[in-house]
Motif scaffolding. Sequence first.
Motif, PDB file in Angstrom:
ATOM      1  N   ARG A 123      53.687 -10.534   1.025  1.00 26.77           N
ATOM      2  CA  ARG A 123      53.691 -10.469   2.484  1.00 26.77           C
ATOM      3  C   ARG A 123      53.155 -11.755   3.107  1.00 26.77           C
ATOM      4  NH1 ARG A 123      53.534 -11.100   6.960  1.00 26.77           N
ATOM      5  NH2 ARG A 123      53.443  -9.655   8.731  1.00 26.77           N
ATOM      6  N   ALA A 124      52.106 -12.324   2.467  1.00 24.09           N
ATOM      7  CA  ALA A 124      51.385 -13.399   3.136  1.00 24.09           C
ATOM      8  C   ALA A 124      51.661 -14.785   2.558  1.00 24.09           C
ATOM      9  CB  ALA A 124      49.879 -13.121   3.066  1.00 24.09           C
ATOM     10  N   ARG A 125      52.156 -14.863   1.300  1.00 24.39           N
ATOM     11  CA  ARG A 125      52.250 -16.196   0.692  1.00 24.39           C
ATOM     12  C   ARG A 125      53.346 -16.231  -0.365  1.00 24.39           C
ATOM     13  NH1 ARG A 125      49.028 -20.040  -2.460  1.00 24.39           N
ATOM     14  NH2 ARG A 125      48.731 -21.863  -1.170  1.00 24.39           N
ATOM     15  N   PHE A 126      54.528 -15.803  -0.005  1.00 28.85           N
ATOM     16  CA  PHE A 126      55.651 -15.744  -0.937  1.00 28.85           C
ATOM     17  C   PHE A 126      56.090 -17.142  -1.357  1.00 28.85           C
ATOM     18  CE2 PHE A 126      59.961 -15.265  -2.375  1.00 28.85           C
ATOM     19  CZ  PHE A 126      60.077 -13.968  -2.862  1.00 28.85           C
ATOM     20  N   GLU A 127      56.274 -18.013  -0.366  1.00 29.57           N
ATOM     21  CA  GLU A 127      56.889 -19.317  -0.651  1.00 29.57           C
ATOM     22  C   GLU A 127      56.007 -20.218  -1.508  1.00 29.57           C
ATOM     23  OE1 GLU A 127      59.861 -20.087  -0.319  1.00 29.57           O
ATOM     24  OE2 GLU A 127      60.643 -18.614   1.103  1.00 29.57           O
ATOM     25  N   ALA A 128      54.713 -19.932  -1.572  1.00 30.40           N
ATOM     26  CA  ALA A 128      53.820 -20.776  -2.389  1.00 30.40           C
ATOM     27  C   ALA A 128      54.221 -20.740  -3.856  1.00 30.40           C
ATOM     28  CB  ALA A 128      52.381 -20.303  -2.239  1.00 30.40           C
ATOM     29  N   ALA A 129      54.897 -19.667  -4.265  1.00 33.27           N
ATOM     30  CA  ALA A 129      55.286 -19.528  -5.678  1.00 33.27           C
ATOM     31  C   ALA A 129      56.712 -20.000  -5.943  1.00 33.27           C
ATOM     32  CB  ALA A 129      55.154 -18.066  -6.098  1.00 33.27           C
ATOM     33  N   ARG A 130      57.397 -20.457  -4.890  1.00 32.90           N
ATOM     34  CA  ARG A 130      58.815 -20.819  -5.041  1.00 32.90           C
ATOM     35  C   ARG A 130      58.996 -21.904  -6.105  1.00 32.90           C
ATOM     36  NH1 ARG A 130      62.716 -17.794  -3.496  1.00 32.90           N
ATOM     37  NH2 ARG A 130      62.306 -17.857  -1.264  1.00 32.90           N
ATOM     38  N   GLY A 131      59.708 -21.544  -7.144  1.00 31.66           N
ATOM     39  CA  GLY A 131      60.019 -22.506  -8.194  1.00 31.66           C
ATOM     40  C   GLY A 131      58.853 -22.857  -9.103  1.00 31.66           C
ATOM     41  N   ALA A 132      57.681 -22.276  -8.859  1.00 28.36           N
ATOM     42  CA  ALA A 132      56.492 -22.655  -9.648  1.00 28.36           C
ATOM     43  C   ALA A 132      56.614 -22.149 -11.081  1.00 28.36           C
ATOM     44  CB  ALA A 132      55.234 -22.096  -8.998  1.00 28.36           C
ATOM     45  N   ASP A 133      55.901 -22.797 -11.992  1.00 28.85           N
ATOM     46  CA  ASP A 133      55.921 -22.383 -13.402  1.00 28.85           C
ATOM     47  C   ASP A 133      54.774 -21.431 -13.736  1.00 28.85           C
ATOM     48  OD1 ASP A 133      58.178 -23.826 -14.066  1.00 28.85           O
ATOM     49  OD2 ASP A 133      57.035 -25.650 -14.456  1.00 28.85           O
ATOM     50  N   HIS A 134      53.630 -21.575 -13.044  1.00 32.27           N
ATOM     51  CA  HIS A 134      52.466 -20.725 -13.335  1.00 32.27           C
ATOM     52  C   HIS A 134      51.915 -20.185 -12.017  1.00 32.27           C
ATOM     53  CE1 HIS A 134      51.936 -21.892 -17.645  1.00 32.27           C
ATOM     54  NE2 HIS A 134      52.730 -22.866 -17.230  1.00 32.27           N
ATOM     55  N   VAL A 135      51.910 -18.865 -11.881  1.00 35.40           N
ATOM     56  CA  VAL A 135      51.520 -18.220 -10.626  1.00 35.40           C
ATOM     57  C   VAL A 135      50.523 -17.103 -10.933  1.00 35.40           C
ATOM     58  CG1 VAL A 135      52.402 -16.706  -8.772  1.00 35.40           C
ATOM     59  CG2 VAL A 135      53.649 -18.781  -9.388  1.00 35.40           C
ATOM     60  N   ARG A 136      49.525 -16.946 -10.062  1.00 32.93           N
ATOM     61  CA  ARG A 136      48.569 -15.841 -10.218  1.00 32.93           C
ATOM     62  C   ARG A 136      48.810 -14.821  -9.113  1.00 32.93           C
ATOM     63  NH1 ARG A 136      42.489 -14.961  -8.508  1.00 32.93           N
ATOM     64  NH2 ARG A 136      43.271 -16.102  -6.699  1.00 32.93           N
ATOM     65  N   ARG A 147      47.433  -7.889   2.788  1.00 30.49           N
ATOM     66  CA  ARG A 147      48.533  -7.155   3.435  1.00 30.49           C
ATOM     67  C   ARG A 147      48.172  -6.697   4.846  1.00 30.49           C
ATOM     68  NH1 ARG A 147      50.086  -2.853  -1.265  1.00 30.49           N
ATOM     69  NH2 ARG A 147      51.375  -4.193  -2.592  1.00 30.49           N
ATOM     70  N   VAL A 148      46.900  -6.434   5.087  1.00 32.31           N
ATOM     71  CA  VAL A 148      46.490  -5.987   6.428  1.00 32.31           C
ATOM     72  C   VAL A 148      46.211  -7.171   7.336  1.00 32.31           C
ATOM     73  CG1 VAL A 148      44.688  -4.777   7.724  1.00 32.31           C
ATOM     74  CG2 VAL A 148      45.475  -3.840   5.571  1.00 32.31           C
ATOM     75  N   ILE A 149      45.528  -8.173   6.778  1.00 27.85           N
ATOM     76  CA  ILE A 149      45.090  -9.286   7.630  1.00 27.85           C
ATOM     77  C   ILE A 149      46.284 -10.118   8.108  1.00 27.85           C
ATOM     78  CG2 ILE A 149      43.707 -11.401   7.681  1.00 27.85           C
ATOM     79  CD1 ILE A 149      41.870 -10.038   5.545  1.00 27.85           C
ATOM     80  N   ALA A 150      47.309 -10.310   7.232  1.00 29.73           N
ATOM     81  CA  ALA A 150      48.433 -11.184   7.599  1.00 29.73           C
ATOM     82  C   ALA A 150      49.110 -10.745   8.898  1.00 29.73           C
ATOM     83  CB  ALA A 150      49.435 -11.278   6.445  1.00 29.73           C
ATOM     84  N   PRO A 151      49.541  -9.485   9.033  1.00 31.55           N
ATOM     85  CA  PRO A 151      50.206  -9.128  10.300  1.00 31.55           C
ATOM     86  C   PRO A 151      49.255  -9.166  11.502  1.00 31.55           C
ATOM     87  CG  PRO A 151      49.976  -7.192   8.851  1.00 31.55           C
ATOM     88  CD  PRO A 151      49.605  -8.393   8.048  1.00 31.55           C
ATOM     89  N   LEU A 152      47.983  -8.857  11.287  1.00 33.15           N
ATOM     90  CA  LEU A 152      47.029  -8.920  12.407  1.00 33.15           C
ATOM     91  C   LEU A 152      46.874 -10.358  12.875  1.00 33.15           C
ATOM     92  CD1 LEU A 152      44.232  -6.516  11.083  1.00 33.15           C
ATOM     93  CD2 LEU A 152      45.879  -6.035  12.925  1.00 33.15           C
ATOM     94  N   ASP A 153      46.793 -11.282  11.930  1.00 31.51           N
ATOM     95  CA  ASP A 153      46.611 -12.690  12.280  1.00 31.51           C
ATOM     96  C   ASP A 153      47.853 -13.229  12.992  1.00 31.51           C
ATOM     97  OD1 ASP A 153      45.017 -14.973  12.361  1.00 31.51           O
ATOM     98  OD2 ASP A 153      45.939 -15.792  10.550  1.00 31.51           O
ATOM     99  N   GLU A 154      49.039 -12.854  12.466  1.00 30.07           N
ATOM    100  CA  GLU A 154      50.284 -13.348  13.077  1.00 30.07           C
ATOM    101  C   GLU A 154      50.450 -12.815  14.499  1.00 30.07           C
ATOM    102  OE1 GLU A 154      53.278 -11.971  10.376  1.00 30.07           O
ATOM    103  OE2 GLU A 154      52.490 -13.228   8.747  1.00 30.07           O
ATOM    104  N   THR A 155      50.030 -11.580  14.749  1.00 32.25           N
ATOM    105  CA  THR A 155      50.319 -10.939  16.036  1.00 32.25           C
ATOM    106  C   THR A 155      49.208 -11.152  17.062  1.00 32.25           C
ATOM    107  OG1 THR A 155      51.528  -9.277  14.809  1.00 32.25           O
ATOM    108  CG2 THR A 155      51.026  -8.751  17.098  1.00 32.25           C
ATOM    109  N   TYR A 156      47.962 -11.032  16.626  1.00 27.37           N
ATOM    110  CA  TYR A 156      46.851 -11.080  17.589  1.00 27.37           C
ATOM    111  C   TYR A 156      45.936 -12.288  17.400  1.00 27.37           C
ATOM    112  CZ  TYR A 156      48.213  -6.162  17.763  1.00 27.37           C
ATOM    113  OH  TYR A 156      48.936  -5.002  17.866  1.00 27.37           O
TER     114      TYR A 156
END
Length: 337
Positions: A123-136, A147-156
């Motif tokens: 929800r909050a950081r999908f593109e950071a892993a785009r094409g990466a070889d090692h992801v946590r 998951r809760v903070i992302a929509p609150l931050d984007e909206t309010y």
Amino acid sequence: MIRVGVNGYGTIGKRVADAVDVQPDMELIGVTKTRPNFEADAARRRGYDLYAAIGDRLPAFEEAGIEVAGTLADLLDAVDVIVDCCPSGVGERNREIYRAHDVKAIYQGGEDATVAEASFNARARFEAARGADHVRVVSCNTTGLSRVIAPLDETYGVEKVRATLVRRGGDPAETGRGPINDVLPDPVTVPSHHGPDVNTILPDVDIDTLGLTVPATQMHTHSLNVTLSCEPDTASVRELLREEDRLFLIPETAAIDGAGKLKEFARDVGRSRGDLWENCIWEESINVVGRDLYLFQNIHQEADVVPENIDAIRAMCTDESPADSIATTNRTLGVGL
Ligand code: NAD
């Protein structure tokens, strides 16, 4: 098809394997076990090819009458991506093996963020892993908070998050670990390490966390206070959170008072293993006082990171959009209550 292996078929690994197995664009090549225990037996009964995580233990599987397809090295040679679901710290030790076999690797939240190029939440950081070889894929608690903070931050806009994490003493199958016989400030130092972990996903959010460990096994409970940049009314915050795919707002009429009934509900609706992939937020607890939002949520520690692992695989191996990947994952698993 993305060829996927799972190294470490325990609490998280068995669930990730099941989730991979139902993806239309993925093929589960196999899973590993260190010894021929009941989980190895169950993996075979589910039809998964089993590989010995430690090569010289192959005879132990033969003696137990459990068929193995090879060793971890064989599995690594046959996959595009390996999902490491080993105990904390083992993943980092495995990293060199994955590099030597030139496979992409996903690690879990028990590893330090430095194990990988990127920390991941769909929800909050999908593109950071785009094409990466090692992801946590971050921990169950960090996933639940992000998951809760992302929509609150984007909206309010979020000025400050204060979260108290009331954590289960151990998973249900961990006979040696919990429930504990006390309520422990854990860690006793404040703020806890969980806030900085949320910052690996949402770097600009000001967040302080506190942790407690309690005599329970089924789920974690979070008490959240989020100071927003404006004063939305309670109804609109409830509506915003209700719209999120991986948040379940528990209606008052459900009469669910805790983790026991939540898990019972999950089993009643046919969820495999009683898994709750969604954050479970008590709708009545969502309340705004001035700019301060309050809520209680439960997190099923065994399950919420599972759809995230699936989306991380797509982020690393395809150019599919976050929305399409999340939609496919949700549809195939049945995420959304
Ligand atoms: P687990 O102990 O249930 O499972 C780990 C599995 O790995 C076991 O089957 C174990 O036998 C196997 N294993 C041990 N050493 C191995 C090796 N060298 N090679 C291959 N397999 C090996 O642990 P878990 O709870 O599934 O946790 C796995 C990871 O997921 C950890 O990083 C943990 O922090 C993280 N995580 C756990 C939870 C949770 O609540 N259980 C939630 C989110 C993230």
